[in-house]
Design a protein around this motif. Structure first.
Motif, PDB file in Angstrom:
ATOM      1  N   LEU A  94      36.810  47.653  54.529  1.00 28.92           N
ATOM      2  CA  LEU A  94      36.407  49.046  54.341  1.00 28.92           C
ATOM      3  C   LEU A  94      37.347  49.770  53.386  1.00 28.92           C
ATOM      4  N   PHE A  95      38.640  49.474  53.490  1.00 32.24           N
ATOM      5  CA  PHE A  95      39.616  50.092  52.591  1.00 32.24           C
ATOM      6  C   PHE A  95      39.360  49.676  51.141  1.00 32.24           C
ATOM      7  N   ILE A  96      39.135  48.383  50.925  1.00 33.20           N
ATOM      8  CA  ILE A  96      38.872  47.885  49.565  1.00 33.20           C
ATOM      9  C   ILE A  96      37.601  48.518  48.997  1.00 33.20           C
ATOM     10  N   LEU A  97      36.538  48.564  49.808  1.00 35.82           N
ATOM     11  CA  LEU A  97      35.285  49.171  49.349  1.00 35.82           C
ATOM     12  C   LEU A  97      35.465  50.663  49.048  1.00 35.82           C
ATOM     13  N   SER A  98      36.234  51.356  49.891  1.00 32.62           N
ATOM     14  CA  SER A  98      36.463  52.789  49.685  1.00 32.62           C
ATOM     15  C   SER A  98      37.228  53.045  48.394  1.00 32.62           C
ATOM     16  N   VAL A  99      38.284  52.274  48.171  1.00 32.50           N
ATOM     17  CA  VAL A  99      39.089  52.431  46.947  1.00 32.50           C
ATOM     18  C   VAL A  99      38.236  52.138  45.718  1.00 32.50           C
ATOM     19  N   TRP A 100      37.431  51.073  45.788  1.00 29.71           N
ATOM     20  CA  TRP A 100      36.581  50.707  44.648  1.00 29.71           C
ATOM     21  C   TRP A 100      35.580  51.816  44.347  1.00 29.71           C
ATOM     22  N   LEU A 101      34.946  52.381  45.391  1.00 27.09           N
ATOM     23  CA  LEU A 101      33.955  53.439  45.177  1.00 27.09           C
ATOM     24  C   LEU A 101      34.603  54.709  44.650  1.00 27.09           C
ATOM     25  N   LEU A 102      35.778  55.057  45.170  1.00 30.93           N
ATOM     26  CA  LEU A 102      36.498  56.236  44.656  1.00 30.93           C
ATOM     27  C   LEU A 102      36.881  56.040  43.189  1.00 30.93           C
ATOM     28  N   TYR A 103      37.347  54.843  42.856  1.00 33.85           N
ATOM     29  CA  TYR A 103      37.737  54.548  41.471  1.00 33.85           C
ATOM     30  C   TYR A 103      36.535  54.641  40.534  1.00 33.85           C
ATOM     31  N   THR A 104      35.408  54.021  40.919  1.00 34.03           N
ATOM     32  CA  THR A 104      34.232  54.041  40.037  1.00 34.03           C
ATOM     33  C   THR A 104      33.658  55.459  39.912  1.00 34.03           C
TER      34      THR A 104
END
Length: 199
Positions: A94-104
């Motif tokens: 969930l952390f990885i997905l959250s960081v990726w979505l925030l970055y994109t």
């Protein structure tokens, strides 16, 4: 009565797991040894299961079968990932997905709302590409709203009760995706404006 037959290290047992929100239990009866084991625990959520293949095996099941193995002088056996290990895995994903979505989302906002540099490439193709991304970004929000307001998928409401933190995260991510879609829509409008100016 809903009892199920099983074997623990070759020993025939009769039992039944059960639970409610935040609580679970496992009962095992060993007829050969005139033995009964009942385990109660104050934990139960969607992650607390031996997924992905046997979701009915929960923490109390592993504890009860371990007790039977000890009393039968057999090895306890592995119970797979512990509940804390499962949480580490799920929270890590969930952390990885959250960081990726925030970055994109940040990258898209910077590209779309920053200084605009005209692109001499085919703007129609760019618009179709952006439009497909907009639809995908808003699809998640539409799906969550539909699931929350209807009974089309009853398991959604069960998950809301048993795993509210995960559902909250999912709702936040869909709102963020919709925000990203709004930014992409701004880019599409600006692209159409540039097309009109070139004509």
């Amino acid at each position: 009565m809903g009892w199920m037959t099983d074997h623990i290290n070759g020993l025939p047992v009769i039992g039944q797991p059960g639970g409610s929100i935040g609580f679970q239990a496992q009962t095992y009866i060993v007829p050969e040894q005139q033995l009964g084991v009942i385990v109660f625990a104050n934990v139960l959520d969607a992650i607390d299961a031996a997924w992905p293949n046997k979701t009915h095996l929960i923490t109390t099941t592993h504890i009860a079968s371990g007790i039977i193995n000890i009393l039968d002088e057999q090895p306890i056996g592995g119970s797979g990932l512990s509940i804390s290990q499962k949480y580490w895995v799920v929270n890590g994903l969930l952390f990885i997905l959250s960081v990726w979505l925030l970055y994109t989302t940040f990258r898209t906002a910077k590209r779309c709302l920053g200084p605009w540099s005209p692109d001499n490439s085919n703007h129609t193709k760019i618009s179709i590409k952006v439009m497909s991304r907009i639809i995908l970004n808003f699809a998640g929000l539409f799906l969550v709203l539909m699931l929350s307001m209807t009974q089309v998928v009853p398991v959604w409401h069960i998950a809301t009760i048993y795993q509210p933190d995960l559902i909250l995260w999912l709702k936040i991510m869909t709102v963020l995706m919709a925000l990203k879609g709004s930014v992409e829509m701004t880019r599409l409008v600006r692209t159409i404006g540039i097309d009109t100016n070139y004509k």
